[in-house]
Scaffold this active site. Sequence first.
Site, PDB file in Angstrom:
ATOM      1  CE1 TYR A   1      -3.163  -2.882   0.200  1.00  0.00           C
ATOM      2  CE2 TYR A   1      -3.810  -2.263   2.394  1.00  0.00           C
ATOM      3  CZ  TYR A   1      -3.926  -3.220   1.369  1.00  0.00           C
ATOM      4  OH  TYR A   1      -4.892  -4.071   1.414  1.00  0.00           O
TER       5      TYR A   1
ATOM      6  CG  LEU B   1     -19.531   1.255   3.485  1.00  0.00           C
ATOM      7  CD1 LEU B   1     -19.309   2.547   4.420  1.00  0.00           C
ATOM      8  CD2 LEU B   1     -21.112   0.941   3.567  1.00  0.00           C
TER       9      LEU B   1
ATOM     10  NE  ARG C   1     -12.259  -1.523  -4.549  1.00  0.00           N
ATOM     11  CZ  ARG C   1     -12.907  -2.619  -4.446  1.00  0.00           C
ATOM     12  NH1 ARG C   1     -13.993  -2.691  -4.421  1.00  0.00           N
ATOM     13  NH2 ARG C   1     -12.077  -3.648  -4.206  1.00  0.00           N
TER      14      ARG C   1
ATOM     15  CB  SER D   1     -20.623   5.351   1.729  1.00  0.00           C
ATOM     16  OG  SER D   1     -20.664   6.400   0.831  1.00  0.00           O
TER      17      SER D   1
END
Length: 334
Positions: A56, A209, A211, A215
């Site tokens: 990451y 969610l 991404r 949401s």
Amino acid sequence: MHTRTLGTTGPRVSALGLGAMGMSAMYGEADRAESVATVHAALEAGVTLLDTGDFYAMGHNEMLVGEALRTAPAARREQALVSVKFGALRDPGGSWLGYDGRPVAVKNFASYSLQRLGVDHIDIYRIARLDPAVPIEETVGAIAELVEKGYVRHIGLSEVGAETVRRAAATAPISDLQIEYSLISRGIEERILPTTRELGIGVTAYGVLSRGLISGHYTRDRQLASNDFRSFSPRFQGENLDHNLGLVEALRKIAGQKGVSVAQLAIAWVLSRGEDIVPLIGARTRERMSEALGATAVTLEEADLAAIEAAVPADAAAGDRYPAAQMTHLDSER
């Protein structure tokens, strides 16, 4: 904070975990101070599971998590359980180069992760995707050696199919499978989830969610940075996006009747799928983390679940969860 156990061999963790990836990569710029503050707020609220990956932003996320742990109160730091994914190869420009699950590479990756995180052991260690050139038995066997030496506590898997799960579990005890699972990503229900349950393996669900898509905060006119995964994700493009946001509006009606947010409803749905499933929340701010934590107080009755199912049936989403090139590398989709 309620707790759940990751399978029969894994640790006891909070009902929600915090996925830290978005604090470093994939979704545009993030504020480092706010990211650290969000980790601290999560720990203060009783969250114990922190998930990261050595690829990451090429180590940035591990160093950020390490900073957050180092600056947290001792009691909170000691409660944290860190899950690390390894094996994804990238070049300096961020391009993906494949996966490396060779035993020698496993041990090398772990050495660097321990240093960046500033810890003497990793609580759960897993290869990010199956390396097609290396049998899963060899990769898992290498992690098992790290367990024997005290550098790793538990062995996990990520985005692998049912047959790979069986082969891995026959090699060494597996705590959990990390895999995408949400209202609009339900591919694990047919074969993978029954397999993990048969073998006593937990599930840590990421993308709950989708991404941010479900949401309740994502809008059609949102401007995305070129390095934001959603700028090329099929579900966020054109007619796919219009269709998927229509599903969100159907969820919004149900959430309104329950007096909760859309995000809380979507997270509560994943929580309702079983005590063996722990949702990972990709919150990048304290505000979003607080909202997500509210999902643990939401009770979904049979009528609520039926209404959600009617609003968003399985396979209701438009578009794959990854671009075509990445879908071909997912063992979980085979």
